[in-house]
Design a protein around this motif. Structure first.
Motif, PDB file in Angstrom:
ATOM      1  N   GLU A 164      -0.649  -7.089  11.280  1.00  0.00           N
ATOM      2  CA  GLU A 164      -1.425  -7.600  10.148  1.00  0.00           C
ATOM      3  C   GLU A 164      -1.992  -6.522   9.237  1.00  0.00           C
ATOM      4  O   GLU A 164      -2.274  -6.782   8.069  1.00  0.00           O
ATOM      5  N   HIS A 165      -2.166  -5.296   9.718  1.00  0.00           N
ATOM      6  CA  HIS A 165      -2.704  -4.233   8.873  1.00  0.00           C
ATOM      7  C   HIS A 165      -2.103  -2.900   9.297  1.00  0.00           C
ATOM      8  O   HIS A 165      -2.126  -2.540  10.479  1.00  0.00           O
ATOM      9  N   LEU A 166      -1.532  -2.180   8.331  1.00  0.00           N
ATOM     10  CA  LEU A 166      -0.904  -0.891   8.620  1.00  0.00           C
ATOM     11  C   LEU A 166      -1.867   0.251   8.350  1.00  0.00           C
ATOM     12  O   LEU A 166      -2.462   0.345   7.279  1.00  0.00           O
ATOM     13  N   ASP A 167      -2.025   1.115   9.358  1.00  0.00           N
ATOM     14  CA  ASP A 167      -2.800   2.337   9.179  1.00  0.00           C
ATOM     15  C   ASP A 167      -2.117   3.441   9.970  1.00  0.00           C
ATOM     16  O   ASP A 167      -1.034   3.252  10.529  1.00  0.00           O
ATOM     17  N   THR A 168      -2.733   4.592  10.011  1.00  0.00           N
ATOM     18  CA  THR A 168      -2.094   5.728  10.672  1.00  0.00           C
ATOM     19  C   THR A 168      -1.960   5.551  12.174  1.00  0.00           C
ATOM     20  O   THR A 168      -1.118   6.191  12.801  1.00  0.00           O
ATOM     21  N   THR A 169      -2.749   4.662  12.758  1.00  0.00           N
ATOM     22  CA  THR A 169      -2.692   4.480  14.209  1.00  0.00           C
ATOM     23  C   THR A 169      -1.500   3.644  14.649  1.00  0.00           C
ATOM     24  O   THR A 169      -1.025   3.801  15.775  1.00  0.00           O
ATOM     25  N   ASN A 170      -1.011   2.749  13.784  1.00  0.00           N
ATOM     26  CA  ASN A 170       0.122   1.903  14.186  1.00  0.00           C
ATOM     27  C   ASN A 170       1.343   2.128  13.295  1.00  0.00           C
ATOM     28  O   ASN A 170       2.283   1.327  13.328  1.00  0.00           O
ATOM     29  N   TYR A 171       1.322   3.200  12.511  1.00  0.00           N
ATOM     30  CA  TYR A 171       2.429   3.452  11.578  1.00  0.00           C
ATOM     31  C   TYR A 171       3.766   3.600  12.303  1.00  0.00           C
ATOM     32  O   TYR A 171       4.774   2.999  11.907  1.00  0.00           O
ATOM     33  N   LYS A 172       3.801   4.403  13.358  1.00  0.00           N
ATOM     34  CA  LYS A 172       5.060   4.623  14.067  1.00  0.00           C
ATOM     35  C   LYS A 172       5.586   3.334  14.687  1.00  0.00           C
ATOM     36  O   LYS A 172       6.804   3.094  14.689  1.00  0.00           O
ATOM     37  N   THR A 173       4.684   2.513  15.199  1.00  0.00           N
ATOM     38  CA  THR A 173       5.094   1.228  15.777  1.00  0.00           C
ATOM     39  C   THR A 173       5.717   0.340  14.708  1.00  0.00           C
ATOM     40  O   THR A 173       6.763  -0.284  14.921  1.00  0.00           O
ATOM     41  N   CYS A 174       5.071   0.272  13.547  1.00  0.00           N
ATOM     42  CA  CYS A 174       5.592  -0.539  12.450  1.00  0.00           C
ATOM     43  C   CYS A 174       6.933  -0.004  11.966  1.00  0.00           C
ATOM     44  O   CYS A 174       7.872  -0.780  11.726  1.00  0.00           O
ATOM     45  N   LEU A 175       7.052   1.312  11.811  1.00  0.00           N
ATOM     46  CA  LEU A 175       8.303   1.912  11.363  1.00  0.00           C
ATOM     47  C   LEU A 175       9.440   1.581  12.319  1.00  0.00           C
ATOM     48  O   LEU A 175      10.547   1.223  11.901  1.00  0.00           O
ATOM     49  N   ARG A 176       9.161   1.681  13.613  1.00  0.00           N
ATOM     50  CA  ARG A 176      10.203   1.384  14.592  1.00  0.00           C
ATOM     51  C   ARG A 176      10.617  -0.083  14.523  1.00  0.00           C
ATOM     52  O   ARG A 176      11.805  -0.423  14.617  1.00  0.00           O
ATOM     53  N   ARG A 177       9.650  -0.976  14.386  1.00  0.00           N
ATOM     54  CA  ARG A 177       9.977  -2.402  14.284  1.00  0.00           C
ATOM     55  C   ARG A 177      10.793  -2.694  13.032  1.00  0.00           C
ATOM     56  O   ARG A 177      11.745  -3.482  13.069  1.00  0.00           O
ATOM     57  N   THR A 228       0.841  -1.186   0.000  1.00  0.00           N
ATOM     58  CA  THR A 228       0.000   0.000   0.000  1.00  0.00           C
ATOM     59  C   THR A 228       0.882   1.244   0.000  1.00  0.00           C
ATOM     60  O   THR A 228       2.097   1.176   0.234  1.00  0.00           O
ATOM     61  N   ASP A 229       0.279   2.382  -0.247  1.00  0.00           N
ATOM     62  CA  ASP A 229       1.042   3.638  -0.229  1.00  0.00           C
ATOM     63  C   ASP A 229       1.691   3.860   1.133  1.00  0.00           C
ATOM     64  O   ASP A 229       2.831   4.317   1.216  1.00  0.00           O
ATOM     65  N   LEU A 230       0.982   3.524   2.198  1.00  0.00           N
ATOM     66  CA  LEU A 230       1.525   3.713   3.540  1.00  0.00           C
ATOM     67  C   LEU A 230       2.688   2.764   3.800  1.00  0.00           C
ATOM     68  O   LEU A 230       3.691   3.144   4.418  1.00  0.00           O
ATOM     69  N   GLN A 231       2.573   1.527   3.337  1.00  0.00           N
ATOM     70  CA  GLN A 231       3.676   0.582   3.483  1.00  0.00           C
ATOM     71  C   GLN A 231       4.898   1.039   2.684  1.00  0.00           C
ATOM     72  O   GLN A 231       6.034   0.925   3.154  1.00  0.00           O
ATOM     73  N   GLN A 232       4.666   1.553   1.486  1.00  0.00           N
ATOM     74  CA  GLN A 232       5.777   2.057   0.682  1.00  0.00           C
ATOM     75  C   GLN A 232       6.466   3.224   1.376  1.00  0.00           C
ATOM     76  O   GLN A 232       7.697   3.355   1.327  1.00  0.00           O
ATOM     77  N   ALA A 233       5.684   4.068   2.041  1.00  0.00           N
ATOM     78  CA  ALA A 233       6.269   5.182   2.788  1.00  0.00           C
ATOM     79  C   ALA A 233       7.161   4.661   3.913  1.00  0.00           C
ATOM     80  O   ALA A 233       8.254   5.193   4.152  1.00  0.00           O
ATOM     81  N   ALA A 234       6.722   3.601   4.594  1.00  0.00           N
ATOM     82  CA  ALA A 234       7.519   3.010   5.670  1.00  0.00           C
ATOM     83  C   ALA A 234       8.820   2.423   5.130  1.00  0.00           C
ATOM     84  O   ALA A 234       9.885   2.576   5.742  1.00  0.00           O
ATOM     85  N   LEU A 235       8.751   1.764   3.984  1.00  0.00           N
ATOM     86  CA  LEU A 235       9.957   1.192   3.385  1.00  0.00           C
ATOM     87  C   LEU A 235      10.950   2.287   3.000  1.00  0.00           C
ATOM     88  O   LEU A 235      12.168   2.138   3.184  1.00  0.00           O
TER      89      LEU A 235
END
Length: 302
Positions: A202-215, A96-103
């Protein structure tokens, strides 16, 4: 292919990299400046002591030896050279666009962490793997990690690459009897594969974006650190601590302890103060408050 099994629970396992690989083409002469006593004397006192491991923790069931700096130097560690000087990250699947931003942000973080050119490659399809090496598990598709490693990534590491870490959009599993795996690597082929799936709950959204980025930042720097022959850290709280799952990953800092910093600095010979400032700025700019405070403590000390 060399792997190490790590129990996650009674029935769930993860894999980590074994630290036995070196390859002659990545060995270069020792950097001229491998000492920075003022910097290391200043930050030594900020190392966070390890806590007593609890049942289920990595150190509870793994009695690993401490890798001192001298032992690291003698281990013939993987080193950058004129023909191997770039870290590559390869997305696998549809993001997704949000996942690409994290990458993209993780590419920036890895480049800062190792002070080495890091390239995010164009995404490659996982369609073949989905057809020939996948299964349905708990309502979602999992890809066979060893297939990605041995088939999809074979020959994909660019000629100037010192490491290639693939990041899958889908969940991974190593064999039918296992529930899932966070990652798998082959040192001799200089490739590894991990997955964003579990890191985003399991699903990336704006609420867990920072957590996913840190991981993503934590696991990417940890696994690539292994590719530079740094063992699991048993000296202090450190990004190189072994982990049995996300609970321990979330507990470990993004910071390398002073001992592991000495290994990486001896290997790459970057500017410690510049690296520290860039790490602190990254965390501050991306809302990783706790890690920013840890890096800022080092800045204050120097």
């Amino acid at each position: 292919m060399t792997i190490l099994c790590r129990p996650f629970s009674l029935t769930v396992f993860t894999l980590s990299l074994i630290l036995t690989c070196s390859f002659a083409s990545c060995i270069s002469k020792e950097p001229a400046d491998t000492n920075d006593p003022a910097y290391f004397n200043a930050i030594d006192g900020n190392d966070i002591p390890l806590t007593v491991p609890e049942a289920g923790d990595w150190r509870y069931s793994h009695n690993e030896k401490r890798q001192h700096l001298d032992a690291y130097k003698k281990s013939n560690p993987v080193r950058q050279g004129p023909n191997h000087s770039t870290i590559y990250l390869m997305p696998v699947g549809d993001f997704t666009d949000l996942q690409q931003a994290a990458l993209k942000q993780v590419r920036e973080y890895v480049e800062i962490f190792f002070q080495m050119r890091t390239v995010l490659l164009p995404a490659v399809t996982d369609s073949i793997a989905t057809v020939v090496a996948s299964r349905e598990h708990d309502g979602h598709t999992q890809l066979l990690a060893s297939y990605l490693l041995d088939s999809l990534l074979k020959g994909k590491c660019p000629s100037d690459g010192i490491a290639l870490l693939a990041l899958s959009a889908k969940d991974l599993y190593p064999k039918d009897s296992w529930n899932y795996v966070f990652g798998l690597a082959s040192y001799t082929k200089r490739v590894g594969v991990s997955s964003i799936y579990r890191l985003q709950d399991e699903h990336l959204d704006t609420t867990n974006y920072k957590t996913c980025l840190r991981r993503l930042a934590n696991i990417s720097s940890h696994e690539i650190g292994h590719m530079f022959s740094i063992h699991h850290c048993v000296y202090a709280s450190c990004v190189m601590n072994g982990s049995n799952g996300l609970r321990e990953t979330d507990r470990s800092p993004l910071r390398l302890c002073s001992e592991c910093q000495k290994k990486l600095f001896w290997n790459i010979a970057y500017n410690n103060r510049r690296r520290l400032k860039q790490l602190a700025d990254f965390c501050k700019n991306n809302g990783l408050q706790h890690d920013w405070q840890i890096f800022k403590a080092d800045q204050d000390a120097i």
